[in-house]
Design an enzyme around this catalytic site. Sequence first.
Site, short mmCIF file in Angstrom:
data_model
loop_
_atom_site.label_atom_id
_atom_site.label_comp_id
_atom_site.label_asym_id
_atom_site.label_seq_id
_atom_site.Cartn_x
_atom_site.Cartn_y
_atom_site.Cartn_z
N GLY A 1 0.84 -1.20 0.00
CA GLY A 1 0.00 0.00 0.00
C GLY A 1 0.87 1.24 0.00
N LEU A 2 0.22 2.36 -0.19
CA LEU A 2 0.92 3.65 -0.24
C LEU A 2 1.68 3.94 1.06
CD1 LEU A 2 -1.95 5.90 -1.68
CD2 LEU A 2 0.14 5.22 -2.90
N SER A 3 2.63 4.83 0.99
CA SER A 3 3.30 5.31 2.19
C SER A 3 2.23 5.92 3.10
CB SER A 3 4.36 6.35 1.83
OG SER A 3 4.99 6.82 2.99
N ALA A 4 2.33 5.63 4.40
CA ALA A 4 1.37 6.13 5.42
C ALA A 4 -0.01 5.47 5.35
CB ALA A 4 1.23 7.65 5.40
N SER A 5 -0.12 4.41 4.54
CA SER A 5 -1.42 3.70 4.51
C SER A 5 -1.62 2.93 5.81
CB SER A 5 -1.51 2.78 3.29
OG SER A 5 -0.48 1.81 3.33
N GLY A 6 -0.52 2.55 6.47
CA GLY A 6 -0.63 1.87 7.76
C GLY A 6 0.05 0.49 7.81
N LYS A 7 0.89 0.20 6.83
CA LYS A 7 1.54 -1.12 6.77
C LYS A 7 2.36 -1.41 8.02
CE LYS A 7 3.75 -0.02 3.05
NZ LYS A 7 3.26 1.38 2.94
N SER A 8 3.26 -0.50 8.37
CA SER A 8 4.14 -0.74 9.53
C SER A 8 3.33 -0.80 10.82
CB SER A 8 5.20 0.36 9.64
OG SER A 8 6.05 0.32 8.52
N SER B 1 5.91 -1.89 -2.02
CA SER B 1 5.86 -2.84 -3.16
C SER B 1 4.84 -2.38 -4.20
CB SER B 1 5.62 -4.28 -2.69
OG SER B 1 4.64 -4.40 -1.68
N1 ATP Z 1 -6.62 2.32 10.87
C1 ATP Z 1 -5.32 2.60 10.79
N2 ATP Z 1 -4.44 1.62 10.49
C2 ATP Z 1 -3.12 1.93 10.42
N3 ATP Z 1 -2.58 3.14 10.62
C3 ATP Z 1 -3.43 4.16 10.92
C4 ATP Z 1 -4.82 3.92 11.01
N4 ATP Z 1 -5.42 5.09 11.32
C5 ATP Z 1 -4.45 6.01 11.42
N5 ATP Z 1 -3.23 5.46 11.20
C6 ATP Z 1 -1.97 6.21 11.23
O1 ATP Z 1 -1.44 6.25 9.92
C7 ATP Z 1 -0.01 6.25 9.97
C8 ATP Z 1 0.50 5.06 9.16
O2 ATP Z 1 1.89 5.06 9.17
P1 ATP Z 1 2.77 3.78 8.87
O3 ATP Z 1 4.17 4.16 9.21
O4 ATP Z 1 2.19 2.59 9.52
O5 ATP Z 1 2.56 3.68 7.30
P2 ATP Z 1 3.36 2.77 6.23
O6 ATP Z 1 2.31 2.24 5.32
O7 ATP Z 1 4.24 1.80 6.92
O8 ATP Z 1 4.21 3.87 5.45
P3 ATP Z 1 5.68 3.72 4.76
O9 ATP Z 1 5.45 3.02 3.45
O10 ATP Z 1 6.12 5.14 4.56
O11 ATP Z 1 6.57 2.97 5.68
C9 ATP Z 1 0.38 6.16 11.44
O12 ATP Z 1 0.65 7.45 11.91
C10 ATP Z 1 -0.87 5.56 12.08
O13 ATP Z 1 -0.98 5.94 13.44
MG MG Z 2 6.30 1.54 6.98
#
Ligand code: ATP
Ligand code: MG
Length: 203
Positions: free
Chosen positions: A32-39, A106
């Site tokens: 998923g996109l950056s900040a979508s919530g994967k980590s 990815s």
């Molecule tokens: N339902 C949700 N599930 C996951 N994250 C959420 C949700 N609602 C809000 N968030 C917030 O969205 C952000 C997601 O950030 P995270 O680092 O998990 O994204 P990521 O997909 O890993 O990005 P990257 O590809 O840049 O590593 C966090 O600040 C998290 O607290």
């Molecule tokens: Mg991440």
Amino acid sequence: MATNITFHPGAVSTEERAELLGQKGATIWLTGLSASGKSTIATALEQHLLHLKLHAFRLDGDNVRFGLNKDLGFSPKDREENIRRIGEVSLLFSQSSTLTVTAFISPYKSDRDLARALHAAASPPTPFIEVFVDAPLSVVESRDPKGLYKKARAGEIKEFTGISSPYEEPDAPEIVIKTDELSVEGAVEKIFGYLVEKGLVTI
Ligand SMILES: Nc1ncnc2c1ncn2[C@@H]1O[C@H](COP(=O)(O)OP(=O)(O)OP(=O)(O)O)[C@@H](O)[C@H]1O
Ligand SMILES: [Mg+2]
């Protein structure tokens, strides 16, 4: 490319290992996109599994780029190699009977399909569960926990997924998590429910 190499099998098969350890391995591939919530979801899922005394391990984008893949950037070619290596590493982890949770943008369908194909071609085939961590660009851009979208909009980051580099949505992921609708706990429950339903974990 090495030529004079021979695969050396172990004395314990993958099936026997699972039997002995009381646990099967599987790769849970978050995309998923950056900040979508994967980590965020991967971390909570890993914790949930470990607290149930299940062996779980997380492979996360930035973390892997600090070490194994520190020679790679974000060009299409490097992104492809990044995911190829992660596909191979996640397969090894899963073959060791670990529930392996990967958290990489990815963005390219072909790269994810390659990781899936690697798992399917393994002997025995290793479960590969693609999880589309889905949230609209407007939502992830407003979250922007690392300030990356701001930099990408300002032209300070080239080839940023969703802004100046494509994200190809999965056509048929095993699981879709809409993080603008479902909480982190809800996401963990959904993925865990899937693992139970498919007999990949027994509780
Ligand atoms: N339902 C949700 N599930 C996951 N994250 C959420 C949700 N609602 C809000 N968030 C917030 O969205 C952000 C997601 O950030 P995270 O680092 O998990 O994204 P990521 O997909 O890993 O990005 P990257 O590809 O840049 O590593 C966090 O600040 C998290 O607290
Ligand atoms: Mg991440």
